[in-house]
Design a protein around this motif. Structure first.
Motif, PDB file in Angstrom:
ATOM      1  N   THR A 195      53.994  -5.097  20.949  1.00  0.00           N
ATOM      2  CA  THR A 195      54.371  -4.117  19.798  1.00  0.00           C
ATOM      3  C   THR A 195      54.012  -2.874  19.877  1.00  0.00           C
ATOM      4  N   ALA A 196      52.932  -2.566  20.368  1.00  0.00           N
ATOM      5  CA  ALA A 196      52.523  -1.072  20.765  1.00  0.00           C
ATOM      6  C   ALA A 196      53.363  -0.328  21.626  1.00  0.00           C
ATOM      7  N   ALA A 197      53.640  -0.899  22.702  1.00  0.00           N
ATOM      8  CA  ALA A 197      54.603  -0.368  23.695  1.00  0.00           C
ATOM      9  C   ALA A 197      56.107  -0.157  23.028  1.00  0.00           C
ATOM     10  N   PHE A 198      56.594  -1.247  22.361  1.00  0.00           N
ATOM     11  CA  PHE A 198      57.886  -0.857  21.555  1.00  0.00           C
ATOM     12  C   PHE A 198      57.874   0.155  20.635  1.00  0.00           C
ATOM     13  N   LEU A 199      56.693   0.222  19.600  1.00  0.00           N
ATOM     14  CA  LEU A 199      56.488   1.073  18.572  1.00  0.00           C
ATOM     15  C   LEU A 199      56.497   2.666  19.128  1.00  0.00           C
ATOM     16  N   THR A 200      55.686   2.802  20.178  1.00  0.00           N
ATOM     17  CA  THR A 200      55.328   3.877  20.934  1.00  0.00           C
ATOM     18  C   THR A 200      56.711   4.509  21.384  1.00  0.00           C
ATOM     19  N   PHE A 201      57.509   3.866  22.180  1.00  0.00           N
ATOM     20  CA  PHE A 201      58.687   4.186  22.633  1.00  0.00           C
ATOM     21  C   PHE A 201      59.584   4.453  21.674  1.00  0.00           C
ATOM     22  N   TYR A 202      59.869   3.685  20.671  1.00  0.00           N
ATOM     23  CA  TYR A 202      60.693   3.782  19.527  1.00  0.00           C
ATOM     24  C   TYR A 202      60.482   5.096  18.512  1.00  0.00           C
ATOM     25  N   ILE A 203      59.257   5.334  18.312  1.00  0.00           N
ATOM     26  CA  ILE A 203      59.011   6.402  17.335  1.00  0.00           C
ATOM     27  C   ILE A 203      58.942   7.829  18.085  1.00  0.00           C
ATOM     28  N   PHE A 204      59.261   7.700  19.301  1.00  0.00           N
ATOM     29  CA  PHE A 204      59.447   9.277  19.783  1.00  0.00           C
ATOM     30  C   PHE A 204      61.049   9.568  19.752  1.00  0.00           C
ATOM     31  N   LEU A 205      61.932   8.503  19.597  1.00  0.00           N
ATOM     32  CA  LEU A 205      63.082   9.100  19.321  1.00  0.00           C
ATOM     33  C   LEU A 205      63.373  10.045  18.238  1.00  0.00           C
ATOM     34  N   PRO A 206      63.052   9.657  17.060  1.00  0.00           N
ATOM     35  CA  PRO A 206      63.435  10.617  15.920  1.00  0.00           C
ATOM     36  C   PRO A 206      62.291  11.850  16.070  1.00  0.00           C
ATOM     37  N   ILE A 207      61.400  11.732  16.798  1.00  0.00           N
ATOM     38  CA  ILE A 207      60.714  13.136  16.930  1.00  0.00           C
ATOM     39  C   ILE A 207      60.845  13.886  17.827  1.00  0.00           C
ATOM     40  N   LEU A 208      61.629  13.353  19.103  1.00  0.00           N
ATOM     41  CA  LEU A 208      62.143  14.154  20.029  1.00  0.00           C
ATOM     42  C   LEU A 208      63.606  14.696  19.608  1.00  0.00           C
ATOM     43  N   ALA A 209      64.218  13.787  18.884  1.00  0.00           N
ATOM     44  CA  ALA A 209      65.639  14.162  18.779  1.00  0.00           C
ATOM     45  C   ALA A 209      65.824  15.351  18.083  1.00  0.00           C
ATOM     46  N   PHE A 210      65.054  15.956  17.322  1.00  0.00           N
ATOM     47  CA  PHE A 210      64.898  17.319  16.499  1.00  0.00           C
ATOM     48  C   PHE A 210      64.257  18.436  17.462  1.00  0.00           C
ATOM     49  N   THR A 211      64.067  17.974  18.667  1.00  0.00           N
ATOM     50  CA  THR A 211      63.419  19.412  19.643  1.00  0.00           C
ATOM     51  C   THR A 211      64.806  19.504  20.741  1.00  0.00           C
ATOM     52  N   THR A 212      64.414  20.481  21.402  1.00  0.00           N
ATOM     53  CA  THR A 212      65.467  20.835  22.429  1.00  0.00           C
ATOM     54  C   THR A 212      65.356  20.061  23.442  1.00  0.00           C
ATOM     55  N   VAL A 213      64.402  19.094  23.439  1.00  0.00           N
ATOM     56  CA  VAL A 213      64.052  18.432  24.793  1.00  0.00           C
ATOM     57  C   VAL A 213      65.260  17.390  25.332  1.00  0.00           C
ATOM     58  N   LEU A 214      65.854  16.650  24.141  1.00  0.00           N
ATOM     59  CA  LEU A 214      66.673  15.371  24.232  1.00  0.00           C
ATOM     60  C   LEU A 214      68.090  16.198  23.808  1.00  0.00           C
ATOM     61  N   GLN A 215      68.138  17.275  23.373  1.00  0.00           N
ATOM     62  CA  GLN A 215      69.479  17.954  23.176  1.00  0.00           C
ATOM     63  C   GLN A 215      70.382  18.440  24.317  1.00  0.00           C
ATOM     64  N   GLN A 216      69.419  18.580  25.507  1.00  0.00           N
ATOM     65  CA  GLN A 216      70.182  19.214  26.658  1.00  0.00           C
ATOM     66  C   GLN A 216      71.378  18.317  27.336  1.00  0.00           C
ATOM     67  N   ASN A 217      72.221  18.654  28.063  1.00  0.00           N
ATOM     68  CA  ASN A 217      73.201  17.513  28.762  1.00  0.00           C
ATOM     69  C   ASN A 217      72.478  17.071  29.804  1.00  0.00           C
ATOM     70  N   ALA A 218      72.769  15.699  30.003  1.00  0.00           N
ATOM     71  CA  ALA A 218      72.264  14.902  31.092  1.00  0.00           C
ATOM     72  C   ALA A 218      73.230  14.687  32.137  1.00  0.00           C
ATOM     73  N   LEU A 219      74.366  13.919  31.563  1.00  0.00           N
ATOM     74  CA  LEU A 219      75.443  13.722  32.438  1.00  0.00           C
ATOM     75  C   LEU A 219      76.912  14.122  31.773  1.00  0.00           C
ATOM     76  N   GLY A 220      77.218  15.332  32.240  1.00  0.00           N
ATOM     77  CA  GLY A 220      78.381  15.953  31.852  1.00  0.00           C
ATOM     78  C   GLY A 220      77.948  16.253  30.235  1.00  0.00           C
ATOM     79  N   SER A 221      78.680  15.671  29.388  1.00  0.00           N
ATOM     80  CA  SER A 221      78.475  16.286  28.000  1.00  0.00           C
ATOM     81  C   SER A 221      77.685  15.078  27.425  1.00  0.00           C
ATOM     82  N   ILE A 222      77.133  14.055  27.853  1.00  0.00           N
ATOM     83  CA  ILE A 222      76.262  13.245  27.367  1.00  0.00           C
ATOM     84  C   ILE A 222      74.791  13.887  27.397  1.00  0.00           C
ATOM     85  N   THR A 223      74.244  13.935  26.266  1.00  0.00           N
ATOM     86  CA  THR A 223      72.593  14.445  26.020  1.00  0.00           C
ATOM     87  C   THR A 223      71.827  13.411  26.222  1.00  0.00           C
TER      88      THR A 223
END
Length: 107
Positions: free
Chosen positions: A37-65
């Protein structure tokens, strides 16, 4: 005819609760569930946190961020955790059967 509130269908739950093997099983099961549960929640909660930063907004593969890859990883993680838990739960079921056999042998 009076029965204890901890006895149902001929099973004395108070006696089972006092068994060392049962208490070890409960600790093992709780540790497993807390860890998963801790592993899942830790990994899961970072999505909404990081989604509003520039970390995950950068292109990874072509136009896929990176946010899309992270989101896909969440689905993969869920399937993996469910599969792992299913396999471990089968082992836990065998341990429960052994504990019940120990209880029935001690009656």
């Amino acid at each position: 005819m009076s029965t204890s509130s901890l006895e149902k269908n001929g099973i004395n739950f108070e006696k089972i609760n006092q068994m060392e093997s049962f208490n070890a099983f409960v600790k093992k099961k709780n540790k497993l569930l807390f860890t998963i549960t801790a592993a899942f929640l830790t990994f899961y909660i970072f999505l909404p946190i990081l989604a509003f930063t520039t970390v995950l907004q950068q292109n990874a593969l072509g136009s896929i961020t990176w946010v899309w890859l992270y989101s896909a990883a969440l689905f993969i993680m869920t399937v993996v955790l469910c599969t792992v838990y299913g396999k471990i739960a089968a082992k836990l079921d065998r341990e429960v059967q052994a504990i019940l056999a120990e209880y029935e042998g001690g009656n």
